[in-house]
Write an enzyme that holds these catalytic residues in place. Structure first.
Site, PDB file in Angstrom:
ATOM      1  N   GLU A   1      -5.311   3.992   5.671  1.00 19.60           N
ATOM      2  CA  GLU A   1      -4.958   3.708   4.277  1.00 19.60           C
ATOM      3  C   GLU A   1      -5.378   4.848   3.336  1.00 19.60           C
ATOM      4  O   GLU A   1      -4.580   5.259   2.495  1.00 19.60           O
ATOM      5  CB  GLU A   1      -5.602   2.389   3.818  1.00 19.60           C
TER       6      GLU A   1
ATOM      7  N   ARG B   1       0.833  -1.218   0.000  1.00 18.71           N
ATOM      8  CA  ARG B   1       0.000   0.000   0.000  1.00 18.71           C
ATOM      9  C   ARG B   1       0.868   1.268   0.000  1.00 18.71           C
ATOM     10  O   ARG B   1       0.549   2.249   0.667  1.00 18.71           O
ATOM     11  CB  ARG B   1      -0.956   0.042   1.201  1.00 18.71           C
TER      12      ARG B   1
ATOM     13  N   SER C   1     -10.887  -0.750   2.989  1.00 20.25           N
ATOM     14  CA  SER C   1     -10.169  -0.838   4.269  1.00 20.25           C
ATOM     15  C   SER C   1      -9.780   0.561   4.721  1.00 20.25           C
ATOM     16  O   SER C   1      -9.123   1.297   3.973  1.00 20.25           O
ATOM     17  CB  SER C   1      -8.883  -1.653   4.110  1.00 20.25           C
TER      18      SER C   1
END
Ligand code: FAD
Ligand code: EPU
Length: 350
Positions: free
Chosen positions: A331, A161, A235
């Protein structure tokens, strides 16, 4: 290039946050980039499909909306084909188009919302595959140098990520296209827990790429809330990555905590499990909520503001830190102009 003054951004982010901007500028072609005004990271914002951003404040400057289209096959070598794709193309439509061309490599990344240009920003990943495994090159506009630049895969500095665009050089580059290397010979990647099982349950033991894509779509539809129904950004937290020793110690204290190898000496912990363990799953405060379908997903159940969702996320992070000693990292991009600097020209970003 289209312009719109004082637009609402509500339909342009999947959280459905009712933020506004001073100006919306829609970039439709590579040529448009040459006539763009300067980008001020303290008050402007680059937007794709808005599926990984939380607007905690209005945008006092310009939102640069990337809608550059186009998909072309640029080279074919033996079993591999290179394609170049405009940043504004829808990611999932690209995945299905590539499968229709007989090209594989993207099937595990089916149904990830968003634009193709944002895919390198956090090196999108799902079901055992990350964008980095197929990416050849990123073409971008460097706002600092006013020049077109390209990055090969190494230069993108991809991680879990993460990329050079997300952490080291935030807001410096406007991605205009990406180049991918896809396969004509299928190499299935079915190691992610549940994927092979989902296929076997359909009686498929030797799937083709389209069957893998369909299975991923079914799993995702069962697991994740649909942003078209209830606002969310997937998420909300990354899965924490810790040393093997720390993971072992946590597993000995918290029986059942799922962990996976992240590298030779690091392990990934399930943030969803930790959040559920602390009792947050299904909790709702005002219209900000933790999904009762998946504990890692925060929801806007109606009129929640970005601030309310951020406040809920802070409470969750605090309780995870107190219970597990682990700091959760958000995130999505949190867009927030500090109080007192909302006026055009005076904004700054945290
Ligand atoms: P935006 O939300 O518009 O932007 C995200 C960030 O990228 C911002 O910082 C923005 O400034 C920047 N940006 C966007 N476009 C450009 C550009 N052209 N140039 C420079 N900067 C740009 N992600 C995963 O990795 N795996 C998943 O499985 C996954 N599942 C999801 C499921 C749901 C239901 C949702 C809502 C989201 C999910 N996501 C997942 C997150 C999201 O889909 C991805 O991060 C996606 O790549 C974001 O694309 P976007 O166009 O919506 O980006
Ligand atoms: N779990 C719980 N409670 C829940 C949900 C999950 O305890 O409510 C536990 C289960 O034990 C499950 C484990 O968490 O086995 C992992 O769940 P899942 O397979 O759904 O994966 P995840 O780690 O929660 C990650 C990505 C997703 C990606 C999937 C599939 C991150 C932060 N999230 O989720 O990406 O789609 O794996 O690869 O890495 C996103 O980035 O927005 C996103 C949705």
């Amino acid at each position: 290039m289209k312009t719109l003054e004082h637009p609402s951004l509500k339909s342009l982010n999947t959280f459905g946050i009712d933020a506004t901007a001073a100006l919306l500028l829609t970039i439709e072609t590579e040529e448009d980039i040459l006539s763009l005004p300067a980008f001020d990271p303290r008050k402007d914002f680059m937007l794709g499909a808005g599926s990984n951003v939380l607007f905690v404040s209005d945008v006092p400057g310009t939102v640069f909306l990337n809608r550059i289209s186009g998909k072309i096959i640029i080279a074919e070598h033996d079993d591999q084909t290179q394609i170049e794709v405009g940043a504004g193309e829808n990611w999932h439509q690209l995945v299905r188009w590539s499968l229709d061309q007989g090209l594989s490599g993207l099937e595990n990344l089916s149904l990830i919302p968003g634009s193709t240009g944002a895919a390198p920003i956090q090196n999108i990943g799902a079901y055992g595959v990350e964008l980095s495994s197929v990416l050849e090159q990123v073409t971008a506009w460097d706002w600092q140098q006013s020049a077109r630049v390209t990055f090969n895969r190494d230069e993108c500095r991809f991680g879990y990520r993460d990329s050079v665009f997300k952490s080291r050089q935030t807001d410096r580059y406007l991605i205009s296209s990406i180049r991918l290397r896809l396969d004509r010979r299928f190499r299935p990647q079915l190691e992610y827990k549940g994927l092979r099982k989902a296929l076997s349950s359909e009686g498929i033991d030797r799937p083709d790429p389209m069957q893998v894509s369909d299975a991923v779509i079914r799993i995702r539809q069962q697991k994740l809330p649909d942003p078209a129904v209830t606002g969310n950004a997937g998420s909300f937290f990354k899965n924490p990555v810790v040393s093997m020793d720390e993971a072992e110690w946590l597993c000995s204290r918290f029986a059942g905590l799922p962990t996976w190898p992240a590298s030779a000496d690091r392990a990934k912990l399930s943030a969803a499990w930790m959040i559920e363990h602390c009792g947050w799953k299904g909790v709702c405060e005002n219209d900000a909520a933790v999904s009762s379908q998946h504990a890692l997903v925060l929801l806007n159940q109606g009129q929640a503001s970005g601030r309310q969702i951020l406040a809920l996320s802070a409470k969750i992070a605090k309780s995870i830190e107190q219970t597990f000693g682990i700091l959760l990292e958000a995130e999505p991009k949190i867009y927030q102009v500090p109080e007192g600097s909302q006026g055009p020209g005076s904004g700054s970003r945290t």
